[in-house]
Motif scaffolding. Structure first.
Motif, PDB file in Angstrom:
ATOM      1  N   UNK A 124     -19.898  56.847   1.442  1.00 17.20           N
ATOM      2  CA  UNK A 124     -20.597  56.735   0.231  1.00 17.20           C
ATOM      3  C   UNK A 124     -21.127  58.187   0.009  1.00 17.20           C
ATOM      4  N   UNK A 125     -21.634  58.714   1.094  1.00 18.50           N
ATOM      5  CA  UNK A 125     -22.303  60.169   1.151  1.00 18.50           C
ATOM      6  C   UNK A 125     -21.028  60.832   0.666  1.00 18.50           C
ATOM      7  N   UNK A 136     -29.547  65.538   3.664  1.00 22.53           N
ATOM      8  CA  UNK A 136     -29.014  64.549   4.185  1.00 22.53           C
ATOM      9  C   UNK A 136     -28.884  64.467   5.717  1.00 22.53           C
ATOM     10  N   UNK A 137     -29.690  63.861   6.546  1.00 20.93           N
ATOM     11  CA  UNK A 137     -29.853  64.132   7.836  1.00 20.93           C
ATOM     12  C   UNK A 137     -29.380  62.903   8.592  1.00 20.93           C
ATOM     13  N   UNK A 138     -28.614  62.875   9.808  1.00 15.31           N
ATOM     14  CA  UNK A 138     -28.467  61.614  10.618  1.00 15.31           C
ATOM     15  C   UNK A 138     -29.338  61.816  11.821  1.00 15.31           C
ATOM     16  N   UNK A 139     -29.830  60.743  12.364  1.00 14.90           N
ATOM     17  CA  UNK A 139     -30.558  60.706  13.608  1.00 14.90           C
ATOM     18  C   UNK A 139     -30.236  59.721  14.239  1.00 14.90           C
ATOM     19  N   UNK A 191     -19.552  67.897   3.144  1.00 14.88           N
ATOM     20  CA  UNK A 191     -19.948  67.073   4.381  1.00 14.88           C
ATOM     21  C   UNK A 191     -21.003  66.094   4.040  1.00 14.88           C
ATOM     22  N   UNK A 192     -20.744  64.936   4.543  1.00 12.00           N
ATOM     23  CA  UNK A 192     -21.807  63.583   4.305  1.00 12.00           C
ATOM     24  C   UNK A 192     -23.205  64.113   4.978  1.00 12.00           C
ATOM     25  N   UNK A 193     -23.229  64.326   6.146  1.00  6.64           N
ATOM     26  CA  UNK A 193     -24.646  64.745   6.566  1.00  6.64           C
ATOM     27  C   UNK A 193     -24.592  66.261   6.787  1.00  6.64           C
ATOM     28  N   UNK A 194     -25.650  67.006   6.472  1.00 12.90           N
ATOM     29  CA  UNK A 194     -25.877  68.403   6.694  1.00 12.90           C
ATOM     30  C   UNK A 194     -26.268  68.717   8.220  1.00 12.90           C
ATOM     31  N   UNK A 230     -18.755  64.628  -3.484  1.00 13.21           N
ATOM     32  CA  UNK A 230     -17.692  65.082  -4.260  1.00 13.21           C
ATOM     33  C   UNK A 230     -18.163  65.227  -5.766  1.00 13.21           C
ATOM     34  N   UNK A 231     -18.520  64.106  -6.263  1.00 14.45           N
ATOM     35  CA  UNK A 231     -18.983  63.655  -7.651  1.00 14.45           C
ATOM     36  C   UNK A 231     -20.124  64.756  -8.026  1.00 14.45           C
ATOM     37  N   UNK A 232     -20.991  65.031  -7.078  1.00 16.25           N
ATOM     38  CA  UNK A 232     -22.156  66.120  -7.396  1.00 16.25           C
ATOM     39  C   UNK A 232     -21.568  67.559  -7.534  1.00 16.25           C
ATOM     40  N   UNK A 233     -20.502  67.975  -6.764  1.00 14.45           N
ATOM     41  CA  UNK A 233     -19.943  69.143  -6.728  1.00 14.45           C
ATOM     42  C   UNK A 233     -19.101  69.250  -7.876  1.00 14.45           C
ATOM     43  N   UNK A 234     -18.676  68.212  -8.521  1.00 10.71           N
ATOM     44  CA  UNK A 234     -17.638  68.518  -9.782  1.00 10.71           C
ATOM     45  C   UNK A 234     -18.955  68.368 -10.776  1.00 10.71           C
ATOM     46  N   UNK A 235     -19.974  67.540 -10.946  1.00  3.76           N
ATOM     47  CA  UNK A 235     -21.054  67.743 -11.991  1.00  3.76           C
ATOM     48  C   UNK A 235     -21.547  69.020 -11.948  1.00  3.76           C
ATOM     49  N   UNK A 236     -21.923  69.500 -10.764  1.00  2.00           N
ATOM     50  CA  UNK A 236     -22.633  70.816 -10.714  1.00  2.00           C
ATOM     51  C   UNK A 236     -21.815  71.838 -11.336  1.00  2.00           C
TER      52      UNK A 236
END
Ligand code: ATP
Length: 445
Positions: free
Chosen positions: A44-45, A381-384, A350-353, A50-56
């Motif tokens: 989902x990330x 967006x971080x993973x822990x 990348x899903x998590x940065x 992908x969609x955010x990069x396109x919208x940007x």
């Protein structure tokens, strides 16, 4: 010379998607639902990026394109006018021997069944309409039929006037939309490449008719560059112009951006010159005028439309394929060799940065780990992850394509510094917690 397709890549990526939570088969606990997929916590990330990069690139960084989010359910009048009720069909054939069904235009040999290899076993082709029909309200029947949109484009055409009047845009200008579309595909398959429910990213660019050729060329090259800028190697992409017989009913010229998938070159996006077909059709059917009066020229015209139409889900799959890499490395901290799988995503995709990894679960490390997490979550967006040996946690993040891992160890308690590990080179830097945001920012922006 372009590289050869790699058929083995397909299973590797599909397995990784399931194993790491990118994509799950839909309704799996009920045995699955053919060719339908759910995007997991990481998928989902990815899809959102992908969609955010396109919208940007299409909306945020421009002054000539505005957004729209139109309804998915739509009345038959729209699809009657657009020509989809009559023309949005694929030729369907059945094999009389094994009873499998195929799309005639996608067969390598139109005379041989790819399933049972029988020759001359196909029925006459029937035209099969790809639109999903349902009923609005409690009574099924004539008058209650509605369609799930098979493309987002029509929402932009029927709102052309609304958008022009409210946004103060004048041709050349565009309307962009991201959203779900539905097609009752005869042969869905190749994982998320062709599904019956998918997401599109489409933009309709309205131009003076005599500028259509110029803008068609412009968007072909702009759109190809978008994929390259986001890390897909140039030799895995190409532009292919459609032959006359391949063109859709509304198009006078179309080019596809194609990607070298594991099964060969295939479509990621189509850039079409839709002429004034759609606006004219809707004007005729609705009685509303959908033309534009150019005051400077003293001229009234129906704009032509150049449309770059991409698939978000299909593009996410291409990014996964292009990013996948395996390399022999020394086991981190031990020196023995092992194969490392790594997704070398562009950081925007990348899903998590960043992954925040306290070296152990000891409570004294949790406090600085939470501090670092709280700091970085404001921007990224971080993973822990605090369990397992650190080397295995690094490998997991490699398979998620996380550009940076930040490790909090016992020295952190002394020096208020952390170890930053780079995904691609596996190099490690010691960075003060207070300088972490400044360290990461130029690398991730
Ligand atoms: P195809 O020839 O592969 O059926 P198309 O040329 O009909 O596709 P368009 O109508 O141009 O596709 O749709 C624009 C984009 O939407 C495609 O380039 C693709 O990325 C995406 N798309 C279309 N159909 C599907 C599908 N069934 N599943 C996933 N993505 C799709």
């Amino acid at each position: 010379m372009s590289p050869a397709p790699d058929p083995a890549l397909f299973d590797k990526v599909v397995n990784l998607c399931k194993r790491r939570g990118f994509v799950f088969p839909s309704a799996e606990i009920y045995g699955g639902f053919r060719s339908t997929y759910d995007y997991g916590p990481v998928g989902v990330l990815l899809l959102r990026n992908v969609k955010d990069a396109w919208w940007r690139s299409m909306v945020q960084l421009r002054h000539d394109i505005v957004g729209l989010d139109a309804a998915i359910l739509s009345p038959p009048a729209i699809w009657e006018a657009s020509g989809h009720l009559k023309n949005f069909t694929d030729p369907l054939v059945d094999c009389r021997k094994c009873r499998e069904r195929f799309r005639l235009d996608k067969l390598d040999d139109p005379d041989e069944c790819p399933n049972c290899h029988a020759k001359g076993s196909f029925t006459e082709a029937r035209q099969f309409n790809l639109m999903f029909k349902t009923y609005a309200g409690p009574v099924e029947g004539t008058g209650a039929e509605v369609y799930l949109r098979p493309e987002t484009a029509q929402g932009m055409f029927v709102n052309f006037k609304n958008v022009m009047e409210t946004s103060r845009k004048r041709p050349p200008f565009g309307i962009a939309q991201i959203g779900k579309s539905f097609r009752n595909e005869i042969t869905p398959g190749n994982f998320v490449f062709r599904t019956r429910e998918f997401e599109q990213m489409e933009m309709e660019y309205f131009v003076p008719p005599d500028e259509a050729g110029k803008w068609y060329e412009y968007w072909r090259h702009e759109r190809l560059r978008w994929y390259v800028d986001l890390g897909i190697p140039e030799d895995q992409l190409r532009l292919r112009a459609h032959d006359e017989e391949e063109l859709s009913h509304y198009s006078s010229a179309t080019s596809d951006v194609e990607f070298l998938f594991p099964w060969g070159w295939d479509e990621l996006e189509g850039i079409a010159n839709r002429t004034d077909y759609d606006l004219r059709q809707h004007a005729k059917a609705s009685g509303e005028s959908l033309d534009y009066f150019d005051q400077a020229l003293g001229e009234r015209y129906v704009p032509y439309v150049i449309e770059p139409a991409a698939g978000a889900t299909r593009t996410a799959m291409a990014f996964l394929m292009a990013a996948y890499d395996e390399e022999e490395v020394a086991r981190e901290g031990q020196g023995q060799g092992e194969t490392r799988t790594v997704l070398r995503f562009h950081h925007r995709i990348a899903p998590y940065k960043v992954a925040v990894l306290p070296l152990s679960k000891k409570p004294e490390l949790q406090e600085p780990a939470n501090e670092v997490l709280g700091l970085l979550q404001q921007d990224y967006m971080c993973d822990y992850d605090e369990t397992q040996a650190i080397g295995r946690r690094y490998r997991r993040q490699d398979e998620l394509g996380t550009p940076f891992c930040v490790t909090i160890d016992f020295e952190t308690l002394e020096d208020r510094a952390v170890t930053v590990r780079h995904r691609d080179s596996m190099a490690q830097d010691r960075v003060a917690i207070d300088g972490l945001a400044d360290y990461l920012s130029p690398k991730l922006s």
